[in-house]
Design a protein around this motif. Structure first.
Motif, PDB file in Angstrom:
ATOM      1  N   VAL A 114       0.852  -1.186   0.000  1.00  0.00           N
ATOM      2  CA  VAL A 114       0.000   0.000   0.000  1.00  0.00           C
ATOM      3  C   VAL A 114       0.891   1.241   0.000  1.00  0.00           C
ATOM      4  CG1 VAL A 114      -1.804   1.260   1.215  1.00  0.00           C
ATOM      5  CG2 VAL A 114      -1.809  -1.238   1.248  1.00  0.00           C
ATOM      6  N   ILE A 115       0.770   2.051  -1.041  1.00  0.00           N
ATOM      7  CA  ILE A 115       1.512   3.307  -1.146  1.00  0.00           C
ATOM      8  C   ILE A 115       0.509   4.458  -1.078  1.00  0.00           C
ATOM      9  CG2 ILE A 115       3.084   4.715  -2.524  1.00  0.00           C
ATOM     10  CD1 ILE A 115       4.385   2.198  -1.563  1.00  0.00           C
ATOM     11  N   ARG A 116       0.714   5.370  -0.155  1.00  0.00           N
ATOM     12  CA  ARG A 116      -0.141   6.542  -0.020  1.00  0.00           C
ATOM     13  C   ARG A 116       0.735   7.792   0.034  1.00  0.00           C
ATOM     14  NH1 ARG A 116      -3.042   3.302  -1.478  1.00  0.00           N
ATOM     15  NH2 ARG A 116      -4.974   2.489  -0.576  1.00  0.00           N
ATOM     16  N   THR A 117       0.208   8.894  -0.454  1.00  0.00           N
ATOM     17  CA  THR A 117       0.987  10.121  -0.562  1.00  0.00           C
ATOM     18  C   THR A 117       0.358  11.233   0.256  1.00  0.00           C
ATOM     19  OG1 THR A 117       1.652   9.493  -2.810  1.00  0.00           O
ATOM     20  CG2 THR A 117       1.979  11.785  -2.182  1.00  0.00           C
ATOM     21  N   ASP A 118       1.188  11.887   1.055  1.00  0.00           N
ATOM     22  CA  ASP A 118       0.773  13.056   1.832  1.00  0.00           C
ATOM     23  C   ASP A 118       1.272  14.327   1.156  1.00  0.00           C
ATOM     24  OD1 ASP A 118      -0.548  11.646   3.714  1.00  0.00           O
ATOM     25  OD2 ASP A 118       0.889  11.940   5.334  1.00  0.00           O
ATOM     26  N   LYS A 119       0.574  15.406   1.384  1.00  0.00           N
ATOM     27  CA  LYS A 119       0.985  16.712   0.871  1.00  0.00           C
ATOM     28  C   LYS A 119       1.449  17.569   2.044  1.00  0.00           C
ATOM     29  CE  LYS A 119      -2.112  19.659  -0.695  1.00  0.00           C
ATOM     30  NZ  LYS A 119      -3.119  20.251  -1.579  1.00  0.00           N
ATOM     31  N   TRP A 120       2.730  17.932   2.014  1.00  0.00           N
ATOM     32  CA  TRP A 120       3.298  18.808   3.044  1.00  0.00           C
ATOM     33  C   TRP A 120       3.421  20.211   2.470  1.00  0.00           C
ATOM     34  CZ3 TRP A 120       7.908  15.803   5.746  1.00  0.00           C
ATOM     35  CH2 TRP A 120       7.393  14.626   6.306  1.00  0.00           C
TER      36      TRP A 120
ATOM     37  N   VAL B 201       4.835  13.635  -0.550  1.00  0.00           N
ATOM     38  CA  VAL B 201       5.616  12.670   0.223  1.00  0.00           C
ATOM     39  C   VAL B 201       4.915  11.305   0.202  1.00  0.00           C
ATOM     40  CG1 VAL B 201       6.742  12.217   2.423  1.00  0.00           C
ATOM     41  CG2 VAL B 201       6.281  14.579   1.728  1.00  0.00           C
ATOM     42  N   PRO B 202       5.461  10.322  -0.527  1.00  0.00           N
ATOM     43  CA  PRO B 202       4.857   8.982  -0.528  1.00  0.00           C
ATOM     44  C   PRO B 202       5.293   8.177   0.691  1.00  0.00           C
ATOM     45  CG  PRO B 202       6.697   9.052  -2.067  1.00  0.00           C
ATOM     46  CD  PRO B 202       6.571  10.434  -1.482  1.00  0.00           C
ATOM     47  N   PHE B 203       4.387   7.322   1.171  1.00  0.00           N
ATOM     48  CA  PHE B 203       4.672   6.435   2.296  1.00  0.00           C
ATOM     49  C   PHE B 203       4.320   5.009   1.890  1.00  0.00           C
ATOM     50  CE2 PHE B 203       4.222  10.472   4.449  1.00  0.00           C
ATOM     51  CZ  PHE B 203       5.157  10.400   5.477  1.00  0.00           C
ATOM     52  N   SER B 204       5.200   4.101   2.246  1.00  0.00           N
ATOM     53  CA  SER B 204       4.900   2.679   2.100  1.00  0.00           C
ATOM     54  C   SER B 204       4.250   2.219   3.397  1.00  0.00           C
ATOM     55  CB  SER B 204       6.189   1.892   1.825  1.00  0.00           C
ATOM     56  OG  SER B 204       5.908   0.515   1.729  1.00  0.00           O
ATOM     57  N   CYS B 205       2.963   1.927   3.320  1.00  0.00           N
ATOM     58  CA  CYS B 205       2.181   1.620   4.526  1.00  0.00           C
ATOM     59  C   CYS B 205       2.100   0.104   4.730  1.00  0.00           C
ATOM     60  CB  CYS B 205       0.774   2.197   4.417  1.00  0.00           C
ATOM     61  SG  CYS B 205       0.742   3.982   4.120  1.00  0.00           S
ATOM     62  N   LYS B 206       2.376  -0.313   5.934  1.00  0.00           N
ATOM     63  CA  LYS B 206       2.283  -1.725   6.306  1.00  0.00           C
ATOM     64  C   LYS B 206       1.205  -1.862   7.375  1.00  0.00           C
ATOM     65  CE  LYS B 206       5.036  -5.679   7.847  1.00  0.00           C
ATOM     66  NZ  LYS B 206       6.357  -6.132   8.367  1.00  0.00           N
ATOM     67  N   PRO B 207      -0.019  -2.217   6.960  1.00  0.00           N
ATOM     68  CA  PRO B 207      -1.119  -2.289   7.932  1.00  0.00           C
ATOM     69  C   PRO B 207      -0.866  -3.374   8.988  1.00  0.00           C
ATOM     70  CG  PRO B 207      -1.925  -2.320   5.658  1.00  0.00           C
ATOM     71  CD  PRO B 207      -0.458  -2.526   5.597  1.00  0.00           C
ATOM     72  N   GLU B 208      -1.308  -3.105  10.193  1.00  0.00           N
ATOM     73  CA  GLU B 208      -1.212  -4.094  11.254  1.00  0.00           C
ATOM     74  C   GLU B 208      -2.210  -5.233  11.016  1.00  0.00           C
ATOM     75  OE1 GLU B 208      -1.779  -2.234  14.985  1.00  0.00           O
ATOM     76  OE2 GLU B 208      -0.027  -0.924  14.825  1.00  0.00           O
ATOM     77  N   LYS B 209      -1.839  -6.424  11.478  1.00  0.00           N
ATOM     78  CA  LYS B 209      -2.726  -7.562  11.310  1.00  0.00           C
ATOM     79  C   LYS B 209      -3.962  -7.376  12.186  1.00  0.00           C
ATOM     80  CE  LYS B 209      -2.683 -12.593  11.043  1.00  0.00           C
ATOM     81  NZ  LYS B 209      -1.874 -13.828  11.278  1.00  0.00           N
ATOM     82  N   ARG B 210      -5.136  -7.469  11.574  1.00  0.00           N
ATOM     83  CA  ARG B 210      -6.377  -7.178  12.278  1.00  0.00           C
ATOM     84  C   ARG B 210      -6.986  -8.440  12.878  1.00  0.00           C
ATOM     85  NH1 ARG B 210     -10.526  -5.770   9.514  1.00  0.00           N
ATOM     86  NH2 ARG B 210     -11.385  -4.327  11.041  1.00  0.00           N
TER      87      ARG B 210
END
Length: 456
Positions: free
Chosen positions: A7-13, A207-216
């Motif tokens: 999962v790649i998500r991008t924030d705007k700073w 700013v892109p982030f590589s997101c690693k979701p926690e196991k639910r």
């Protein structure tokens, strides 16, 4: 074992540069794009050899044409280094191959797109017979990507130091960060190389982030969503036993009124422009339409955010939508505004935005058959009759009056539970051969019946 989806998500700073820094940012973007233009020309000239290479093979192949090293002293294009004198070493050295890969891949994409369109034009695939051939656009609209330590240095999350071009040399400048989101605060997220976005209107870091979701470890319930016309989204949280533990109506009426008011003004201006006949020129009211599209995106983000908040609050297994892909609305009666309402129905945007937000938290979105979700009563009493004066109300065969969208949300939730719990993917009820409704037409009452059989 199933590999987790990346999962790649991008924030705007948002940045707050001074007048002098704006000039520096402008020069930096200008020289970066100029370098990309050089690369487009080089790659297009040698496309017959470069076009068949993979992205990893393309980078060193282009480097050998323009970058002089001890192993390759004779290069074909030495003017690249001459034109970009004192260009930072991190743009050229093999140690930063990923950095150059982004720039080279961008230029290669421009060339590949042009070659494909030109071949289609040669083959006769054209909108009209006299269509002109496509042109290679070397004026790329890319923005410089920055590498940590070499291109930018973070000072907390209040200031960032960026290496920029002042027209003669590369210097460091410190700029204030005035706004950012919360993804940097999550320990599981990995910050990737940001891009400097700068033009006449905006100045920020993408700013892109590589997101690693926690196991639910979800609870035994689903969040069902009925996307409607009169009510934007109707939510119900349904447990595996058929108990509705939460329901909610989401309808940002103020934003919808703003959008509809602008769309209404288009028809008024069109009648004044055309009169009783004639045609509108290309781009008529384009600014108004752009504003309406932005309002639609805002509505979709507000609704999807609330849907995800509800699913997170109740720790749902999944968010359930109707499968409305390919569904086409039917026009209403003459002079009715039903067709315009269907055009403003944000079924796809809300569903896509919800899936993006929910995937970042490790959740999943499933779709169920849309047929008869609102036509069948959730209590199993048969088809409902919609109120002719108020279409949002439905009357059951027993005479009970109920909200039609909420009734649909209950049935969507039931079908979602069946889809999650049945191994064969069916969604409740008996098959067609048994004389009952198809399996995919499950209602909330089918969950009640299954739960009572289990208890018995």
């Amino acid at each position: 074992m199933k590999t987790p989806t990346k999962v790649i998500r991008t924030d705007k700073w948002r940045l707050n540069p001074t007048t002098e820094q704006k000039i520096l940012f402008g020069e930096t973007v200008k020289v970066y794009r100029h370098a990309c233009q050089y690369l487009v020309g080089i790659i297009y000239t040698h496309w017959s050899k470069l076009g068949c290479l993979t992205a990893d093979q393309l980078t060193p192949a282009v480097e050998r044409l323009m970058h002089q090293t001890a192993k390759h002293p004779n290069i074909k294009y030495p003017q690249f280094n001459q034109a970009f004198y004192k260009f930072p070493s991190y743009y050229r050295r093999a140690a930063f191959a990923k950095r150059r890969l982004r720039r080279i891949a961008f230029a290669a994409g421009q060339v590949s797109s042009f070659v494909t369109r030109y071949r289609e034009w040669q083959a006769g695939t054209r909108k009209r017979r006299s269509a002109s051939p496509p042109k290679l656009n070397a004026d790329t609209g890319c923005y410089p990507a920055l590498y940590k330590g070499q291109c930018y240095k973070l000072h907390g999350f209040n200031q960032v130091e960026i290496k920029v071009f002042n027209g003669n040399n590369w210097v460091w400048t410190t700029v204030q960060i005035t706004g950012l989101r919360e993804r940097h605060a999550c320990a599981n997220n990995k910050m990737l190389s940001p891009s400097l976005i700068f033009n006449e209107r905006v100045c920020h870091l993408s700013v892109p982030f590589s997101c690693k979701p926690e196991k639910r470890k979800p609870e035994a319930n689903v969040t069902a969503v009925d996307l409607g016309i009169n009510t934007t989204a109707t939510i119900s949280v349904v447990t595996h036993s058929g108990t509705v533990i939460h329901r909610e109506f989401i309808h940002p009426g103020r934003d919808i009124d703003r959008r509809d008011k602008r769309l209404k003004s288009v028809s008024i201006r069109a009648s004044k422009t055309m009169g009783k006949g004639g045609k509108l020129h290309k781009g008529f009211c384009s600014v108004t339409y752009q504003k309406c599209r932005r309002i639609n995106s805002q509505i979709s983000h507000v609704v999807s955010k609330r849907i995800v908040e509800i699913a997170k609050e109740f720790n749902s297994e999944a968010i359930v939508f109707e499968n409305l892909k390919g569904w086409k609305p039917k026009g209403g009666r003459k002079r009715s505004n039903l067709r315009q309402k269907f055009h403003g129905w944000l079924k796809a945007k809300i569903r896509d935005f919800t899936e993006m937000k929910w995937a970042e938290l490790g959740g999943k979105v499933i779709e169920v058959v849309a047929a008869y979700t609102s036509k069948l009563a959730f209590d199993g009493s048969g088809k409902v009759k919609r109120d002719s004066n108020n279409y949002a109300l439905a009357t059951f065969s027993s005479g009970k009056r109920f909200n039609a969208d909420l009734n649909g949300a209950y049935n969507i939730g039931a079908r979602g539970v069946f889809k999650l719990t049945h191994r064969n993917g069916s969604e409740g009820r008996s098959s067609k051969s048994s004389g009952r409704s198809p399996r995919s037409w499950a209602c909330l009452c089918d969950l009640w019946a299954r739960d009572s059989l289990r208890l018995a």
